[in-house]
Motif scaffolding. Structure first.
Motif, mmCIF file in Angstrom:
data_model
loop_
_atom_site.group_PDB
_atom_site.id
_atom_site.type_symbol
_atom_site.label_atom_id
_atom_site.label_comp_id
_atom_site.label_asym_id
_atom_site.label_seq_id
_atom_site.Cartn_x
_atom_site.Cartn_y
_atom_site.Cartn_z
ATOM 1 N N UNK A 118 0.838 -1.193 0.000
ATOM 2 C CA UNK A 118 0.000 0.000 0.000
ATOM 3 C C UNK A 118 0.871 1.240 0.000
ATOM 4 N N UNK A 119 0.416 2.242 -0.734
ATOM 5 C CA UNK A 119 1.115 3.517 -0.752
ATOM 6 C C UNK A 119 0.110 4.648 -0.870
ATOM 7 N N UNK A 120 0.521 5.795 -0.414
ATOM 8 C CA UNK A 120 -0.285 7.006 -0.575
ATOM 9 C C UNK A 120 0.030 7.621 -1.926
ATOM 10 N N UNK A 121 -0.981 8.209 -2.514
ATOM 11 C CA UNK A 121 -0.821 8.920 -3.769
ATOM 12 C C UNK A 121 -0.992 10.409 -3.497
ATOM 13 N N UNK A 122 -0.478 11.248 -4.380
ATOM 14 C CA UNK A 122 -0.648 12.686 -4.194
ATOM 15 C C UNK A 122 -2.126 13.067 -4.173
ATOM 16 N N UNK A 123 -2.450 14.166 -3.491
ATOM 17 C CA UNK A 123 -3.824 14.646 -3.363
ATOM 18 C C UNK A 123 -4.522 14.766 -4.731
ATOM 19 N N UNK A 124 -3.814 15.269 -5.712
ATOM 20 C CA UNK A 124 -4.429 15.518 -7.022
ATOM 21 C C UNK A 124 -4.023 14.460 -8.050
ATOM 22 N N UNK A 125 -3.928 13.198 -7.619
ATOM 23 C CA UNK A 125 -3.431 12.160 -8.520
ATOM 24 C C UNK A 125 -4.488 11.659 -9.491
ATOM 25 N N UNK A 126 -5.725 12.030 -9.301
ATOM 26 C CA UNK A 126 -6.787 11.535 -10.163
ATOM 27 C C UNK A 126 -6.514 11.907 -11.616
#
Length: 183
Positions: free
Chosen positions: A172-180
């Motif tokens: 699992x990893x976090x993605x940037x806030x605006x990664x969509x």
């Protein structure tokens, strides 16, 4: 496959991908045959595979060669063949990114989060309106350790999280806030 650093010849992978993209209400299953290209390192290959999972699998394409400089690593095209989305992976040159911006409506870069290259390119990327999806190197290293020629990934994309599970582990990893990625 442990310890693949650089391929001297093409290495072929069979992949079964189950993707649940909660952001787009997209649930897809696809079996694909993909290659680690000559001169391509495993980091680039994995970033490309992650990027592929972020796109609609039925319409996304995967570049089959790294010798053709005018094609994206990944992308989407409209019915007449124009690039609606161009995805570059890794650490492309400014010249390559400029060309991508000329040829596509939208350009996305998938790269490593903690890199000197990214630090040096931030102002350029903002100026060119290139969306950046920066992946944590620890996450990528975990995937790399457990890679095999038969990939069976269950991928969940939800809000700012990316999880990949297979028979060897859960990552699992976090993605940037605006990664969509809007496609």
């Amino acid at each position: 496959m442990r310890g693949i650093i650089m391929a001297n010849k093409q290495i072929v992978f069979k992949a079964h991908l189950d993707v649940s993209d909660m952001n787009h209400h997209r649930y897809e299953h696809k079996d694909v045959t993909i290659s680690l290209l000559p001169k391509e390192d495993i980091e680039h290959f994995l970033l490309k595979l992650i990027g592929y999972c972020l796109l609609p699998l039925e319409s996304a394409f995967w570049s089959k060669t790294n010798d053709q400089p005018i094609h994206p690593d990944l992308g989407l095209q409209d019915e007449i063949g124009d690039y609606t989305l161009w995805i570059e992976v890794g650490f492309p040159s400014q010249k390559r990114l400029d060309k991508a911006c000329q040829l596509a409506k939208k350009v996305v870069l998938i790269t490593l989060k903690e890199s000197e290259w990214l630090d040096n390119m931030k102002s350029y990327l903002r100026k060119r309106a290139i969306k950046v999806i920066a992946i944590d190197i620890k996450f990528l290293n975990q995937l790399q350790i457990d890679i095999s020629k038969r990939l069976d990934w269950s991928v969940i994309i939800e809000h700012n999280k990316l999880t990949i599970s297979n028979d060897l582990g859960y990552y699992e990893t976090s993605l940037p806030q605006d990664c969509d990625i809007v496609y």
